[in-house]
Write an enzyme that holds these catalytic residues in place. Structure first.
Site, short mmCIF file in Angstrom:
data_model
loop_
_atom_site.label_atom_id
_atom_site.label_comp_id
_atom_site.label_asym_id
_atom_site.label_seq_id
_atom_site.Cartn_x
_atom_site.Cartn_y
_atom_site.Cartn_z
N GLY A 242 0.84 -1.19 0.00
CA GLY A 242 0.00 0.00 0.00
C GLY A 242 0.87 1.24 0.00
N SER A 243 0.32 2.32 0.51
CA SER A 243 1.04 3.59 0.42
C SER A 243 2.19 3.66 1.42
CB SER A 243 0.06 4.74 0.70
OG SER A 243 -0.43 4.63 2.02
N THR A 244 3.13 4.53 1.12
CA THR A 244 4.29 4.73 1.99
C THR A 244 3.86 5.27 3.36
OG1 THR A 244 5.57 5.14 0.00
CG2 THR A 244 6.53 5.91 2.07
N ARG A 245 2.84 6.14 3.34
CA ARG A 245 2.35 6.73 4.60
C ARG A 245 1.86 5.64 5.54
NH1 ARG A 245 -2.44 8.41 6.78
NH2 ARG A 245 -3.59 7.53 5.03
N GLU A 265 5.58 -3.40 1.13
CA GLU A 265 5.74 -2.98 -0.28
C GLU A 265 5.00 -1.65 -0.38
OE1 GLU A 265 7.22 -4.52 -2.82
OE2 GLU A 265 7.47 -6.59 -2.15
N CYS A 300 2.00 0.81 -8.82
CA CYS A 300 3.09 1.27 -7.94
C CYS A 300 4.34 1.62 -8.73
CB CYS A 300 3.39 0.22 -6.88
SG CYS A 300 3.83 -1.37 -7.58
N GLU A 399 3.71 10.83 -5.15
CA GLU A 399 3.00 9.81 -5.91
C GLU A 399 1.54 10.25 -6.09
OE1 GLU A 399 2.01 6.04 -3.99
OE2 GLU A 399 2.55 5.00 -5.83
P1 NAD Z 1 -3.30 2.55 1.32
O1 NAD Z 1 -1.99 2.59 2.02
O2 NAD Z 1 -4.23 3.68 1.47
O3 NAD Z 1 -4.11 1.25 1.78
C1 NAD Z 1 -3.54 -0.04 1.69
C2 NAD Z 1 -4.21 -0.92 2.72
O4 NAD Z 1 -3.88 -0.43 4.02
C3 NAD Z 1 -5.74 -0.92 2.62
O5 NAD Z 1 -6.23 -2.22 2.87
C4 NAD Z 1 -6.13 0.04 3.73
O6 NAD Z 1 -7.42 -0.18 4.25
C5 NAD Z 1 -5.07 -0.27 4.77
N1 NAD Z 1 -4.86 0.79 5.77
C6 NAD Z 1 -5.04 2.12 5.61
N2 NAD Z 1 -4.79 2.77 6.79
C7 NAD Z 1 -4.42 1.81 7.67
C8 NAD Z 1 -4.04 1.85 9.05
N3 NAD Z 1 -3.99 2.98 9.74
N4 NAD Z 1 -3.73 0.68 9.64
C9 NAD Z 1 -3.76 -0.49 8.96
N5 NAD Z 1 -4.15 -0.59 7.67
C10 NAD Z 1 -4.46 0.55 7.03
O7 NAD Z 1 -2.97 2.27 -0.22
P2 NAD Z 1 -4.00 2.08 -1.41
O8 NAD Z 1 -4.56 3.42 -1.75
O9 NAD Z 1 -4.91 0.96 -1.11
O10 NAD Z 1 -3.03 1.57 -2.57
C11 NAD Z 1 -2.25 2.42 -3.32
C12 NAD Z 1 -0.81 2.42 -2.81
O11 NAD Z 1 -0.28 1.10 -2.85
C13 NAD Z 1 0.11 3.23 -3.69
O12 NAD Z 1 0.95 4.01 -2.88
C14 NAD Z 1 0.90 2.19 -4.46
O13 NAD Z 1 2.15 2.63 -4.92
C15 NAD Z 1 1.02 1.10 -3.44
N6 NAD Z 1 1.31 -0.19 -4.06
C16 NAD Z 1 2.58 -0.69 -3.93
C17 NAD Z 1 2.91 -1.90 -4.54
C18 NAD Z 1 4.30 -2.49 -4.40
O14 NAD Z 1 4.48 -3.66 -4.72
N7 NAD Z 1 5.27 -1.74 -3.94
C19 NAD Z 1 1.94 -2.59 -5.28
C20 NAD Z 1 0.66 -2.03 -5.38
C21 NAD Z 1 0.35 -0.84 -4.76
#
Ligand code: NAD
Length: 435
Positions: A242-245, A265, A300, A399
């Site tokens: 998911g996101s870097t944050r 990731e 990503c 991003e």
């Molecule tokens: P996101 O970080 O918003 O959410 C990812 C997951 O984390 C979701 O299931 C979300 O519900 C959960 N989440 C959010 N806040 C949380 C918290 N406080 N505690 C625990 N879980 C929490 O990301 P997104 O919008 O779903 O996906 C897009 C991001 O994913 C982009 O930054 C993209 O680059 C990244 N990504 C990376 C890869 C990789 O392999 N590096 C692959 C796909 C996507």
């Protein structure tokens, strides 16, 4: 190949289940709360999704832990465990059209990408990891005579997986298949924006012979279900994409709880370097367009920053703009569509905000920049290119996760490398040169 009408008919025939999948059956969230899953192409409601939180997490983790300790999966003979996962791969293959439609409806990805990439990759992932079960050996360490040191692969216990929405099924497979293959019990929290395929996968896992309690799926939001999982003391590994944050937050949650292992990731802002000596500018332009506009830029490793050398800049930009015009938002269930809608309205707004800031900070809008409506509806964004960009601009630094491409100029190779590496991210990169 199915027609647009075939895919539409299939999408209308499916019964969608948004309940949590715990201990081998579908269940409502303990709170009874739900939230709607919206089709971003039509804005129609697809299903009510169980909004799981701490109470559901406690139940699912306890079940997963007990199941792990029982040995019913963790101590199953490797060959048997392999056969179960191979059967699951076969079942996914039997239901491949259904999986393709589920993610297309849920997050807007084009059906042609689902058929070409996401579904076959998911099947391969299950088959490959299943085959590893009885083929990845341990090691014997070199020791003094009279001493024997063995290195063996052991399951860790309960693996929590938290996944994003951009490749809903495939991202789930990349986490769940290896974790299950190793004998762990899994509690998955898929993205709240696209969880229907994960729930269907869990149902098929039971059919394949994965014992109850080994693979659980909790739909819900990050700050409720996700956070509760990440802070749980009986979760031993947290696997996240998911996101870097959010990745950074998960490291904190691990530190605040049991120091569970956290595998992350995260996001990207990948550079794409086009040198004067690139001998096929048209190919570079076509591939560069695909590298940012495929899957609506919701990738990503999308190459969202182009650095083009001064000598070929004009020729490259002309070819790039032409290539971008071949990406047209359309109904993602149409096999001829190469760009679906953004996942939701919030993501479309994010794209709009970044385009606006790019222009305000001095960029030149070459194409796109506005929302588009297909049959009067949906959260579609046009492929967008902003030239005269530089690394000081917000939209070049951050991003966006949308179809927005920054084009910057460079003169020397040293400068190109410096500019490409001047980023808080590190994920992918591309280079076009004949040298
Ligand atoms: P996101 O970080 O918003 O959410 C990812 C997951 O984390 C979701 O299931 C979300 O519900 C959960 N989440 C959010 N806040 C949380 C918290 N406080 N505690 C625990 N879980 C929490 O990301 P997104 O919008 O779903 O996906 C897009 C991001 O994913 C982009 O930054 C993209 O680059 C990244 N990504 C990376 C890869 C990789 O392999 N590096 C692959 C796909 C996507």
């Amino acid at each position: 190949m199915k027609s647009h009408a075939d895919w539409k008919a299939l999408s209308e025939s499916l019964t969608l289940n948004g309940q949590a999948y715990i201990n081998g059956s579908f269940q409502a969230a303990v709170s009874g709360e739900t939230f709607p899953s919206i089709n971003p192409a039509t804005e129609a409601k697809l299903a009510d999704i169980a909004s799981c939180d701490q109470a559901d997490v406690d139940i699912a983790v306890e079940n997963a832990l007990q199941t792990f300790r029982s040995g019913v999966w963790s101590e199953m003979a490797p060959k048997e465990r392999k056969n179960v996962l191979l059967k699951l791969a076969d079942l996914i293959e039997q239901h491949q059209d259904e999986f393709a439609v589920l993610d297309t409806m849920d997050m807007g990805k084009s059906i042609s990408e689902m058929v070409a990439i996401d579904v076959p990759d998911t099947i391969d992932c299950f088959r490959w990891t299943a085959e590893c079960i009885d083929k990845v050996y341990g090691e014997i360490a070199p020791t003094a005579p009279g001493t024997m040191a063995l290195i063996s692969h052991e399951p860790v216990g309960v693996v929590a997986a938290i996944t994003p929405w951009n490749y809903p099924l495939m991202m789930v497979a990349w986490k769940v298949a290896p974790a299950l293959a190793a004998g762990n019990s899994v509690v998955l929290k898929p993205s709240e924006k696209a969880c229907l395929s994960a729930l269907r996968l869990a149902e098929l896992a039971t059919e394949a012979g994965v014992p109850d309690g080994v693979f659980n799926v909790l739909p819900g939001f990050g700050h409720t279900a996700g956070k509760a999982l990440a802070l749980h003391h009986d979760v031993h590994v947290l696997a996240f994409t998911g996101s870097t944050r959010v990745a950074g937050m998960l490291m904190e949650y691990a530190g605040q709880s049991n120091m569970k292992r956290v595998w992350l990731e995260a996001g990207g802002k990948s550079p794409n370097l086009i040198f004067d000596d690139c001998d096929d500018i048209k190919a570079a332009a076509a591939t560069s367009a695909a590298a940012i506009f495929s899957n609506q830029g919701e990738v990503c490793i999308a190459c969202s920053r182009i650095y083009v050398q001064k000598g070929v800049k004009e020729e490259f930009i002309a070819a790039l703009t032409e290539a971008a015009a071949r990406f047209q938002p359309g109904d993602p269930l149409d096999p001829n569509t190469n760009m679906g809608p953004m996942v939701d309205e919030a993501q479309l707004d994010t794209v709009r905000r970044y385009v606006q800031s790019g222009v305000e900070e001095g960029g030149t809008l070459l194409c796109g920049g506005e929302p588009e409506y297909v049959e009067g509806q949906g959260f579609f964004a046009k492929p967008t290119i902003i030239a005269d960009a530089n690394n000081e601009m917000t939209f070049v630094k951050e991003e966006i996760f949308g179809p927005v491409l920054a084009v910057c100029e460079f003169e020397t190779e040293e400068e190109a490398i410096e500019l490409a590496n001047d980023s808080q991210y590190g994920l992918g990169a591309a280079i076009w040169t004949s040298n």
